[in-house]
Design a protein around this motif. Structure first.
Motif, PDB file in Angstrom:
ATOM      1  N   LEU A 129      -9.837  12.685   0.382  1.00 45.16           N
ATOM      2  CA  LEU A 129     -11.067  12.943  -0.358  1.00 45.16           C
ATOM      3  C   LEU A 129     -11.410  14.431  -0.394  1.00 45.16           C
ATOM      4  N   PHE A 130     -11.073  15.132   0.690  1.00 45.08           N
ATOM      5  CA  PHE A 130     -11.421  16.552   0.772  1.00 45.08           C
ATOM      6  C   PHE A 130     -10.195  17.468   0.675  1.00 45.08           C
ATOM      7  N   ASP A 131      -9.093  16.933   0.159  1.00 43.21           N
ATOM      8  CA  ASP A 131      -7.873  17.727  -0.060  1.00 43.21           C
ATOM      9  C   ASP A 131      -7.801  18.151  -1.524  1.00 43.21           C
ATOM     10  N   PRO A 132      -8.002  19.435  -1.826  1.00 46.19           N
ATOM     11  CA  PRO A 132      -8.011  19.883  -3.227  1.00 46.19           C
ATOM     12  C   PRO A 132      -6.713  19.600  -3.977  1.00 46.19           C
ATOM     13  N   LEU A 133      -5.625  19.379  -3.257  1.00 47.32           N
ATOM     14  CA  LEU A 133      -4.347  19.129  -3.901  1.00 47.32           C
ATOM     15  C   LEU A 133      -4.113  17.647  -4.167  1.00 47.32           C
ATOM     16  N   ASN A 134      -5.013  16.799  -3.675  1.00 46.10           N
ATOM     17  CA  ASN A 134      -4.837  15.357  -3.853  1.00 46.10           C
ATOM     18  C   ASN A 134      -5.465  14.915  -5.165  1.00 46.10           C
ATOM     19  N   ARG A 135      -4.834  13.959  -5.831  1.00 51.26           N
ATOM     20  CA  ARG A 135      -5.377  13.522  -7.124  1.00 51.26           C
ATOM     21  C   ARG A 135      -6.697  12.768  -6.988  1.00 51.26           C
ATOM     22  N   ARG A 136      -7.053  12.367  -5.801  1.00 50.04           N
ATOM     23  CA  ARG A 136      -8.347  11.719  -5.573  1.00 50.04           C
ATOM     24  C   ARG A 136      -9.344  12.661  -4.904  1.00 50.04           C
ATOM     25  N   TYR A 137      -9.131  13.940  -5.006  1.00 51.05           N
ATOM     26  CA  TYR A 137     -10.041  14.932  -4.449  1.00 51.05           C
ATOM     27  C   TYR A 137     -11.451  14.714  -5.001  1.00 51.05           C
ATOM     28  N   HIS A 138     -12.395  14.515  -4.090  1.00 43.49           N
ATOM     29  CA  HIS A 138     -13.805  14.302  -4.433  1.00 43.49           C
ATOM     30  C   HIS A 138     -14.016  13.072  -5.316  1.00 43.49           C
TER      31      HIS A 138
ATOM     32  N   PRO B 147     -15.367   9.512  -5.648  1.00 43.64           N
ATOM     33  CA  PRO B 147     -16.331   8.752  -4.842  1.00 43.64           C
ATOM     34  C   PRO B 147     -15.954   7.298  -4.577  1.00 43.64           C
ATOM     35  N   PHE B 148     -14.779   6.844  -5.074  1.00 50.11           N
ATOM     36  CA  PHE B 148     -14.413   5.431  -4.881  1.00 50.11           C
ATOM     37  C   PHE B 148     -13.028   5.299  -4.261  1.00 50.11           C
ATOM     38  N   ILE B 149     -12.602   6.302  -3.528  1.00 50.82           N
ATOM     39  CA  ILE B 149     -11.316   6.268  -2.853  1.00 50.82           C
ATOM     40  C   ILE B 149     -11.306   5.123  -1.833  1.00 50.82           C
ATOM     41  N   ASN B 150     -10.188   4.409  -1.732  1.00 52.97           N
ATOM     42  CA  ASN B 150     -10.065   3.313  -0.766  1.00 52.97           C
ATOM     43  C   ASN B 150      -8.592   2.990  -0.568  1.00 52.97           C
ATOM     44  N   CYS B 151      -8.305   2.121   0.383  1.00 51.86           N
ATOM     45  CA  CYS B 151      -6.931   1.640   0.613  1.00 51.86           C
ATOM     46  C   CYS B 151      -7.028   0.259   1.255  1.00 51.86           C
ATOM     47  N   THR B 152      -5.911  -0.237   1.770  1.00 51.98           N
ATOM     48  CA  THR B 152      -5.950  -1.575   2.375  1.00 51.98           C
ATOM     49  C   THR B 152      -6.779  -1.601   3.654  1.00 51.98           C
ATOM     50  N   GLN B 153      -7.062  -0.435   4.235  1.00 52.19           N
ATOM     51  CA  GLN B 153      -7.797  -0.382   5.495  1.00 52.19           C
ATOM     52  C   GLN B 153      -9.274  -0.029   5.338  1.00 52.19           C
TER      53      GLN B 153
ATOM     54  N   ALA C 264      -8.702  -1.558 -15.284  1.00 51.85           N
ATOM     55  CA  ALA C 264      -7.238  -1.683 -15.297  1.00 51.85           C
ATOM     56  C   ALA C 264      -6.621  -0.462 -14.621  1.00 51.85           C
ATOM     57  N   MET C 265      -5.711  -0.705 -13.687  1.00 49.29           N
ATOM     58  CA  MET C 265      -5.076   0.396 -12.968  1.00 49.29           C
ATOM     59  C   MET C 265      -4.194   1.229 -13.895  1.00 49.29           C
ATOM     60  N   CYS C 266      -4.259   2.538 -13.712  1.00 53.03           N
ATOM     61  CA  CYS C 266      -3.374   3.438 -14.444  1.00 53.03           C
ATOM     62  C   CYS C 266      -1.959   3.321 -13.870  1.00 53.03           C
ATOM     63  N   PRO C 267      -0.942   3.863 -14.541  1.00 50.38           N
ATOM     64  CA  PRO C 267       0.438   3.740 -14.038  1.00 50.38           C
ATOM     65  C   PRO C 267       0.612   4.243 -12.608  1.00 50.38           C
ATOM     66  N   GLU C 268      -0.054   5.336 -12.247  1.00 49.93           N
ATOM     67  CA  GLU C 268       0.115   5.860 -10.892  1.00 49.93           C
ATOM     68  C   GLU C 268      -0.491   4.924  -9.853  1.00 49.93           C
ATOM     69  N   CYS C 269      -1.678   4.398 -10.138  1.00 55.10           N
ATOM     70  CA  CYS C 269      -2.289   3.453  -9.200  1.00 55.10           C
ATOM     71  C   CYS C 269      -1.490   2.161  -9.120  1.00 55.10           C
TER      72      CYS C 269
ATOM     73  N   ASN D  26      -8.006  -0.678  -5.503  1.00 60.21           N
ATOM     74  CA  ASN D  26      -7.341   0.602  -5.757  1.00 60.21           C
ATOM     75  C   ASN D  26      -7.788   1.203  -7.090  1.00 60.21           C
ATOM     76  N   ALA D  27      -8.067   2.507  -7.074  1.00 59.83           N
ATOM     77  CA  ALA D  27      -8.531   3.181  -8.284  1.00 59.83           C
ATOM     78  C   ALA D  27      -8.418   4.688  -8.087  1.00 59.83           C
ATOM     79  N   CYS D  28      -8.570   5.415  -9.174  1.00 60.76           N
ATOM     80  CA  CYS D  28      -8.548   6.870  -9.132  1.00 60.76           C
ATOM     81  C   CYS D  28      -9.452   7.392 -10.247  1.00 60.76           C
ATOM     82  N   PRO D  29      -9.651   8.698 -10.362  1.00 60.31           N
ATOM     83  CA  PRO D  29     -10.530   9.212 -11.419  1.00 60.31           C
ATOM     84  C   PRO D  29     -10.101   8.828 -12.826  1.00 60.31           C
ATOM     85  N   ALA D  30      -8.804   8.560 -13.010  1.00 61.47           N
ATOM     86  CA  ALA D  30      -8.322   8.243 -14.357  1.00 61.47           C
ATOM     87  C   ALA D  30      -8.622   6.813 -14.773  1.00 61.47           C
TER      88      ALA D  30
END
Length: 770
Positions: A128-137, A139-145, A169-174, A191-195
């Motif tokens: 969430l706080f990694d500027p190089l990550n595609r989910r940087y900032h 607000p709905f980041i999550n995983c199986t845990q 609907a999940m994008c190709p990367e998700c 699972n989701a991302c900004p896209a």
């Protein structure tokens, strides 16, 4: 979705095929991906899938490797999973060549445990706080845990198509992450991302957009920093945020929310910030930083939080960010905020961004919203530490729903709870499922929410109600809900339900002595109980001791006005002379006309019911000490009376003698304590010294009555046992006397546990064939 991997490795040894059914908390916690990885590592063939009763695995390979898989299921399950039962049966071989995750099977009775909402995990926070990550900032980041579960699930088994994420609907990367066995998001249903996922926006009081994404976050943080009130849509509903340091902002929130003095919860940016304001021990820290992230009651030590946040109490209800949106806001703000339920007092928490504009426009200046629907409202859980272990005071996010094992319980019983802090419960074979906190049924909106919670519980678990359980009280709104089911009803006395709830969560069976102390409970004999000692067996129960009764002038009005309890107590002790004791604060709090009315009530026995309530006794003592004549919220006077004692430990103790009436019922007499209190007051003793002596006297009563009854196992339950001083004192006194005390941990001692107790007693009654 089907994920499959070819089987490799040595398959030597006798081969077998087995079906393994795993029950417990095994959906929404990464259990299928865990099974997949274990099975493929062991070189086993077969499949795993969610089913209505848990997770089913069919596995084929060497016996020794299947045994290793079963051991892993039992001992190495994912964090957050709880395996209650593993059922294994032999199957005929069908020569599978790989291992897969199958589509969920919807057939059968839904008995699988519904996963609770889980706080953001460290891995997701790092991203969430990694500027190089595609989910940087994002607000709905999550995983199986981690991430939302109970608040978004529409039906079981738990799959994306049966959640409110179905519309995204999940994008190709998700999608690629979702299908990759080596990825942390392998079969992460939200699972989701900004896209492709949900998005946030900032609205004004009319629902007009002011910004989206990072801009919305920045503007919302700026508004809070400027002293404005912002409604924030979270996991289970809206919070109202304001700067907890800003006394004017806090007072404005109190005024708009119509919440005069009841403490607000405070969210701190970090554990270190919280420790700068509160005394936080190891157990409190574990609660604050755990997956559930409840509000935790901690002793305040200083810090910047305004006194208006929690007036009259030394404890603060504190919690840490648990959703990505909270983490982003709090990282930006860097200071504690009030984060209270987004509602008007006595109404349900708001959940829908469109409805909330009408509901909270008079309270909030701005609205930070998102477009992920909340299927059911879930309040924050509230906890404290008692005798070194957690005790829940409100079951909500992170803990709801709660399943309690009850041997011999049959399915189909519906329990509707009480009137305050209400929950609902249903039975399934061998257990009771307790829903999330609904609240007080004081308003039409609250009663509608209670009805929806009941319908949701019945529908979600696909039960056909056979019996309903409710309280004895003829005027409780919950009673109408039970009658509306159109099935036979088993009334369960209020304090008996308290005892049964504590028995069930501690996994013990009668006989026990139940000490049930609270503010109000209908006794069934026309009086108000609340200072009860019940001897409970599975075949029945009887009241073996109680507090000496005294009148409550004004009836229900006395719940809100401790001065009434005090005057009733004085009249019971001293007769009409009480009205002339003008040196006492509660007597002086009545003007001449009011005293005349109260005198007539008591003389004519009109609207002045008798009570044996310890809660009302503590109200009276608080009023006599001048602490509280009229309460702004339930339990305020006893809280302030307890707080007055602080850390005093002089050992002072008032006497509460015990005697038997003509029928053998033991009566705990409060009059000697009252007389000692009055003498101390007139001698200039502090309210803290008096409070300590009262609490110590009540602790001694618990052990003394238990000794007279001779039952070695003693249950402590009811709202009065939210009081840590009273509970820990009783635990110590009973233990010292050679008895075994039990108290609440997973289910609240207050009326939040009533539905569980009703269901348990109804199940036991049915089991006896009554």
């Amino acid at each position: 979705m089907r994920a499959e991997q070819a089987i490799t490795g040595d398959d030597a040894g006798p081969r077998a095929r087995k079906r393994i059914v795993v029950r417990g908390v095994v959906q929404g916690v990464g259990f299928r991906p865990f099974v997949y990885r274990q099975a493929t590592t062991l070189g086993l063939a077969g499949w795993v899938g969610n089913t209505p009763d848990g997770v089913t695995i069919e596995v084929e390979g060497a016996d020794s490797r299947i045994d290793a898989l079963v051991t892993a299921l039992d001992t190495a399950a994912p964090v957050g999973a709880r395996v209650d039962d593993i059922e294994i049966t032999g199957q005929s071989s069908n020569h599978d060549s790989g291992f897969s995750i199958r589509e969920s099977d919807e057939a059968g009775l839904p008995t699988a445990e519904i996963p609770a909402d889980i706080a953001t995990c460290p891995d997701c926070l790092e991203e969430l706080f990694d500027p190089l990550n595609r989910r940087y900032h994002y607000p709905f980041i999550n995983c199986t845990q981690c991430g939302p579960r109970f608040s978004i699930i529409c039906d079981m088994p738990y799959d994306r198509a049966r959640t409110t994420m179905a519309g995204f609907a999940m994008c190709p990367e998700c999608q690629a992450e979702y299908e990759d066995p080596g990825n942390r998001r392998f079969h992460a249903e939200p699972n989701a991302c900004p896209a492709c996922g949900p998005r946030i926006a900032l609205w004004d009081g009319h629902g007009h957009p002011l910004g989206t994404g990072e801009d919305a976050l920045g503007r919302a943080a700026g508004a809070i920093r400027d002293g404005r009130l912002v409604a924030v849509k979270g996991v289970g509903g809206f919070h109202l945020f304001c700067d907890a340091r800003n006394d004017e902002a806090v007072r404005q929130l109190r005024d708009r929310k119509r919440r005069e003095e009841k403490p607000f919860a405070v969210m701190f940016p970090s554990l270190e910030d919280a420790k700068a304001s509160c005394r936080i021990g190891r157990e409190e820290e574990a609660l604050l930083t755990g997956r559930e992230r409840p509000i935790v009651l901690c002793r305040r030590t200083g810090g910047p939080v305004s006194e208006s946040v929690a007036p009259g109490t030394p404890r603060l209800g504190i919690f840490l960010p648990y959703a990505p949106l909270h983490h982003l806001l709090m990282r930006d703000l860097g200071f504690p905020v009030v984060a209270t339920s987004g509602n008007i007092s006595d109404e349900p928490i708001a959940t829908d961004e469109y409805d909330v504009i009408g509901q909270l426009t008079r309270i909030a200046d701005l609205f930070l919203v998102h477009d992920r629907p909340i299927i059911r409202p879930v309040e924050d859980s509230v906890a404290q530490v008692v005798d070194g272990s957690p005790q829940l005071l409100r079951v909500g996010r992170g803990y709801a729903p709660t399943r309690i094992a009850v041997d011999g319980a049959a399915g189909g019983i519906v329990a509707v709870g009480g009137h305050l802090k209400t929950t609902v419960a249903i039975t399934q074979p061998g257990s009771v499922v307790v829903g999330a906190h609904v609240g007080d049924l004081e308003t039409v909106e609250a009663r509608l929410a209670h009805g929806k919670a009941l319908e949701d519980m019945i529908r979600f678990h696909a039960i056909r109600p056979r019996l309903a359980a409710n309280d004895y009280h003829p005027d409780f709104a919950s009673r109408g809900a039970a009658e509306g089911l159109g099935v036979p009803i088993i009334p369960v006395q209020h304090h008996l339900a308290h005892v049964a709830a504590c028995l069930a969560e501690n996994e013990i069976a009668p006989p026990v002595l139940g000490v049930a102390w609270d503010g109000t409970g209908y006794g069934g004999d026309g009086t108000i109980w609340g200072g009860e000692f019940l001897h409970v067996e599975k075949t029945g129960w009887r009241r073996v001791a109680c507090l000496r009764q005294f009148p409550l002038p004004g009836g229900e009005a006395a719940v809100r006005e401790p001065r009434r309890s005090a005057l009733g107590l004085l009249v019971a002790a001293f007769g009409s002379e009480a009205f002339g004791m003008n040196d006492l604060p509660p007597v002086a709090a009545f003007d001449t006309a009011e005293r005349r009315i109260v005198s007539q009530m008591l003389a004519r026995d009109v609207n002045a019911p008798l009570t044996s309530s310890v809660g009302r006794l503590l109200d009276a003592f608080a009023a006599l000490c001048g602490l509280r004549q009229v309460s702004a919220y339930e339990g305020q006077a006893p809280i302030e009376f307890d707080s007055a004692a602080g850390d005093l430990a002089t050992g002072r103790c008032y006497d509460f003698p015990i005697s038997a009436d003509k029928d053998g019922l033991l009566i705990v007499d409060w009059q000697p304590a009252l007389e000692s209190l009055l003498a101390d007051l007139r001698a200039g003793a502090s309210s803290g010294s008096i409070s300590e002596a009262v609490h110590n006297g009540l602790v001694e009563v618990v052990a003394a009555v238990a000794g007279r009854i001779g039952e070695p196992r003693v249950v402590l339950t009811g709202g009065c046992f939210q009081n840590i001083r009273l509970t820990e004192g009783a635990i110590a006194a009973l233990t010292a006397a050679g008895m075994t005390p039990y108290w609440h941990h997973r289910v609240p001692p207050n009326d939040g546990g009533i539905a569980l107790g009703q269901a348990v007693w109804a199940a036991w009654t049915e089991g006896q064939g009554d």
